[in-house]
Structures are given as C-alpha cells and as structure tokens.
Write a protein that holds these residues in place. Structure first.
Motif, PDB file in Angstrom:
ATOM      1  N   LEU A  12       0.820  -1.204   0.000  1.00 14.66           N
ATOM      2  CA  LEU A  12       0.000   0.000   0.000  1.00 14.66           C
ATOM      3  C   LEU A  12       0.863   1.268   0.000  1.00 14.66           C
ATOM      4  CD1 LEU A  12      -2.965   0.860   0.097  1.00 14.66           C
ATOM      5  CD2 LEU A  12      -2.803   0.854   2.586  1.00 14.66           C
ATOM      6  N   ASP A  13       1.992   1.247   0.724  1.00 14.45           N
ATOM      7  CA  ASP A  13       2.882   2.414   0.790  1.00 14.45           C
ATOM      8  C   ASP A  13       3.647   2.641  -0.511  1.00 14.45           C
ATOM      9  OD1 ASP A  13       2.067   2.821   3.375  1.00 14.45           O
ATOM     10  OD2 ASP A  13       3.877   1.996   4.296  1.00 14.45           O
ATOM     11  N   TRP A  14       3.966   1.577  -1.234  1.00  8.17           N
ATOM     12  CA  TRP A  14       4.792   1.683  -2.436  1.00  8.17           C
ATOM     13  C   TRP A  14       3.967   1.781  -3.710  1.00  8.17           C
ATOM     14  CZ3 TRP A  14       9.883   2.611  -2.364  1.00  8.17           C
ATOM     15  CH2 TRP A  14      10.519   2.466  -1.138  1.00  8.17           C
ATOM     16  N   GLY A  15       2.692   1.666  -3.604  1.00  6.25           N
ATOM     17  CA  GLY A  15       1.852   1.809  -4.801  1.00  6.25           C
ATOM     18  C   GLY A  15       1.450   0.490  -5.411  1.00  6.25           C
ATOM     19  N   ASP A  16       2.380  -0.449  -5.500  1.00  3.34           N
ATOM     20  CA  ASP A  16       2.035  -1.775  -6.008  1.00  3.34           C
ATOM     21  C   ASP A  16       3.049  -2.802  -5.505  1.00  3.34           C
ATOM     22  OD1 ASP A  16       4.246  -1.338  -7.622  1.00  3.34           O
ATOM     23  OD2 ASP A  16       3.264  -1.896  -9.484  1.00  3.34           O
ATOM     24  N   GLU A  17       2.727  -4.033  -5.808  1.00  2.01           N
ATOM     25  CA  GLU A  17       3.531  -5.162  -5.327  1.00  2.01           C
ATOM     26  C   GLU A  17       4.964  -5.111  -5.845  1.00  2.01           C
ATOM     27  OE1 GLU A  17       3.706  -9.984  -6.054  1.00  2.01           O
ATOM     28  OE2 GLU A  17       1.926  -8.876  -6.683  1.00  2.01           O
ATOM     29  N   GLU A  18       5.143  -4.852  -7.116  1.00  2.00           N
ATOM     30  CA  GLU A  18       6.473  -4.895  -7.731  1.00  2.00           C
ATOM     31  C   GLU A  18       7.413  -3.836  -7.140  1.00  2.00           C
ATOM     32  OE1 GLU A  18       9.488  -6.498  -9.693  1.00  2.00           O
ATOM     33  OE2 GLU A  18       7.459  -7.334  -9.590  1.00  2.00           O
ATOM     34  N   GLN A  19       6.913  -2.640  -6.918  1.00  2.00           N
ATOM     35  CA  GLN A  19       7.755  -1.587  -6.344  1.00  2.00           C
ATOM     36  C   GLN A  19       8.169  -1.918  -4.914  1.00  2.00           C
ATOM     37  OE1 GLN A  19       5.594   2.064  -6.784  1.00  2.00           O
ATOM     38  NE2 GLN A  19       6.210   2.340  -8.912  1.00  2.00           N
ATOM     39  N   ALA A  20       7.271  -2.502  -4.144  1.00  3.11           N
ATOM     40  CA  ALA A  20       7.592  -2.890  -2.771  1.00  3.11           C
ATOM     41  C   ALA A  20       8.647  -3.998  -2.761  1.00  3.11           C
ATOM     42  CB  ALA A  20       6.329  -3.342  -2.047  1.00  3.11           C
ATOM     43  N   ARG A  21       8.514  -4.959  -3.660  1.00  5.11           N
ATOM     44  CA  ARG A  21       9.510  -6.037  -3.750  1.00  5.11           C
ATOM     45  C   ARG A  21      10.879  -5.495  -4.168  1.00  5.11           C
ATOM     46  NH1 ARG A  21       7.620 -11.710  -4.497  1.00  5.11           N
ATOM     47  NH2 ARG A  21       5.357 -11.657  -4.378  1.00  5.11           N
ATOM     48  N   GLN A  22      10.898  -4.559  -5.121  1.00  3.36           N
ATOM     49  CA  GLN A  22      12.161  -3.976  -5.562  1.00  3.36           C
ATOM     50  C   GLN A  22      12.829  -3.182  -4.446  1.00  3.36           C
ATOM     51  OE1 GLN A  22      11.235  -1.724  -9.082  1.00  3.36           O
ATOM     52  NE2 GLN A  22      11.070  -3.544 -10.388  1.00  3.36           N
ATOM     53  N   ALA A  23      12.034  -2.474  -3.666  1.00  9.39           N
ATOM     54  CA  ALA A  23      12.587  -1.713  -2.541  1.00  9.39           C
ATOM     55  C   ALA A  23      13.186  -2.654  -1.506  1.00  9.39           C
ATOM     56  CB  ALA A  23      11.503  -0.848  -1.912  1.00  9.39           C
ATOM     57  N   ARG A  24      12.499  -3.778  -1.253  1.00  9.94           N
ATOM     58  CA  ARG A  24      13.018  -4.761  -0.305  1.00  9.94           C
ATOM     59  C   ARG A  24      14.306  -5.375  -0.835  1.00  9.94           C
ATOM     60  NH1 ARG A  24       9.768 -10.202   0.917  1.00  9.94           N
ATOM     61  NH2 ARG A  24      10.273 -10.474  -1.278  1.00  9.94           N
ATOM     62  N   ALA A  25      14.359  -5.699  -2.107  1.00  9.42           N
ATOM     63  CA  ALA A  25      15.559  -6.299  -2.699  1.00  9.42           C
ATOM     64  C   ALA A  25      16.737  -5.328  -2.664  1.00  9.42           C
ATOM     65  CB  ALA A  25      15.274  -6.736  -4.138  1.00  9.42           C
ATOM     66  N   ALA A  26      16.475  -4.050  -2.910  1.00 14.06           N
ATOM     67  CA  ALA A  26      17.551  -3.053  -2.869  1.00 14.06           C
ATOM     68  C   ALA A  26      18.106  -2.905  -1.448  1.00 14.06           C
ATOM     69  CB  ALA A  26      17.035  -1.705  -3.374  1.00 14.06           C
ATOM     70  N   ARG A  27      17.205  -2.894  -0.477  1.00 12.42           N
ATOM     71  CA  ARG A  27      17.652  -2.788   0.927  1.00 12.42           C
ATOM     72  C   ARG A  27      18.400  -4.043   1.349  1.00 12.42           C
ATOM     73  NH1 ARG A  27      19.912  -0.373   4.990  1.00 12.42           N
ATOM     74  NH2 ARG A  27      18.930  -0.765   6.983  1.00 12.42           N
ATOM     75  N   ALA A  28      17.955  -5.197   0.908  1.00 11.90           N
ATOM     76  CA  ALA A  28      18.635  -6.446   1.227  1.00 11.90           C
ATOM     77  C   ALA A  28      20.045  -6.456   0.647  1.00 11.90           C
ATOM     78  CB  ALA A  28      17.834  -7.640   0.720  1.00 11.90           C
ATOM     79  N   ALA A  29      20.196  -5.973  -0.578  1.00 12.67           N
ATOM     80  CA  ALA A  29      21.520  -5.915  -1.200  1.00 12.67           C
ATOM     81  C   ALA A  29      22.447  -5.006  -0.411  1.00 12.67           C
ATOM     82  CB  ALA A  29      21.400  -5.423  -2.644  1.00 12.67           C
ATOM     83  N   GLN A  30      21.917  -3.894   0.074  1.00 14.44           N
ATOM     84  CA  GLN A  30      22.709  -2.965   0.876  1.00 14.44           C
ATOM     85  C   GLN A  30      23.159  -3.625   2.182  1.00 14.44           C
ATOM     86  OE1 GLN A  30      20.436   0.356   2.293  1.00 14.44           O
ATOM     87  NE2 GLN A  30      22.238   1.561   2.823  1.00 14.44           N
ATOM     88  N   LEU A  31      22.247  -4.318   2.843  1.00 11.08           N
ATOM     89  CA  LEU A  31      22.589  -4.973   4.102  1.00 11.08           C
ATOM     90  C   LEU A  31      23.559  -6.136   3.899  1.00 11.08           C
ATOM     91  CD1 LEU A  31      19.104  -4.915   5.852  1.00 11.08           C
ATOM     92  CD2 LEU A  31      21.135  -3.609   6.503  1.00 11.08           C
ATOM     93  N   GLN A  32      23.421  -6.855   2.789  1.00 10.57           N
ATOM     94  CA  GLN A  32      24.331  -7.963   2.510  1.00 10.57           C
ATOM     95  C   GLN A  32      25.749  -7.455   2.281  1.00 10.57           C
ATOM     96  OE1 GLN A  32      22.228  -9.926  -0.670  1.00 10.57           O
ATOM     97  NE2 GLN A  32      21.144 -11.286   0.737  1.00 10.57           N
ATOM     98  N   GLU A  33      25.890  -6.279   1.693  1.00 10.03           N
ATOM     99  CA  GLU A  33      27.214  -5.690   1.517  1.00 10.03           C
ATOM    100  C   GLU A  33      27.856  -5.356   2.863  1.00 10.03           C
ATOM    101  OE1 GLU A  33      26.850  -2.317  -1.037  1.00 10.03           O
ATOM    102  OE2 GLU A  33      26.396  -3.522  -2.813  1.00 10.03           O
ATOM    103  N   GLU A  34      27.008  -5.098   3.866  1.00  8.97           N
ATOM    104  CA  GLU A  34      27.494  -4.791   5.209  1.00  8.97           C
ATOM    105  C   GLU A  34      27.734  -6.048   6.041  1.00  8.97           C
ATOM    106  OE1 GLU A  34      24.843  -1.987   7.058  1.00  8.97           O
ATOM    107  OE2 GLU A  34      24.854  -0.697   5.295  1.00  8.97           O
TER     108      GLU A  34
END
Length: 95
Positions: A12-34
């Motif tokens: 609901l916050d990201w507008g649709d399912e795909e954008q929310a999944r992409q945001a989660r994947a981007a954050r996960a990639a950032q955390l994995q680098e750490e």
C-alpha cells in the motif's frame, strides 16, 4: 553477539507489489554488503494487502583475549587458597 534488523515494505505504501519487492531487494543488497544474512517473508494484512518482510542478521565476532604467557606465579593461582584461622577474639572498647 547477534544484531537483527527487521524491516517491512507495505504494498500500500509503495503503490504496487512490484515496487515494494524492488525496494526490499535493494535494501537487502545494501545490508548484505554490510555483512548481514537476509531472509524474506511475504505476509498479508487483514485487508488483503501484501507486506514484504526483510529480516537481516549479523553475527558479530567476539575477539578472543590475546594469549598471555603464564608466569610461574600465575600457575599457583590454580591451587586452592588455604586460609589461616585466626584465634583472636574480637576486641571491644569499654567506655
């Protein structure tokens, strides 16, 4: 010691399912680098909206104390300490 981060990405916050999944994947990639290990979960709200959960865990290594060579005096610390009994009675002061 373990550090755990939990973040939610609401459809609901990201507008649709795909954008929310992409945001989660981007954050996960950032955390994995750490150095975090990431897990994903797909949840639903009571109203049927999707919630994409990201859980990241990092095991922080505890540095072991440096090995200090033991001297001969430190080896005696392993022996039980014998205490001498005192046969002294407590002293009282009269006034």
């Amino acid at each position: 010691m373990t550090t755990t981060i939990q973040e939610t990405f609401l459809e609901l916050d990201w507008g649709d399912e795909e954008q929310a999944r992409q945001a989660r994947a981007a954050r996960a990639a950032q955390l994995q680098e750490e150095g975090y290990m990431c897990t994903y979960q797909n949840l639903y709200t009571v109203y049927g909206y999707r919630v994409f959960l990201l859980e990241a865990t990092k095991l922080e290594s505890i540095e072991e104390p440096s090995s200090i060579p033991q001297s001969s005096s430190s080896k005696t610390r392993d022996r039980p300490v014998l205490r001498q009994r005192r046969n002294h009675l407590p002293s009282f002061e009269e006034r």
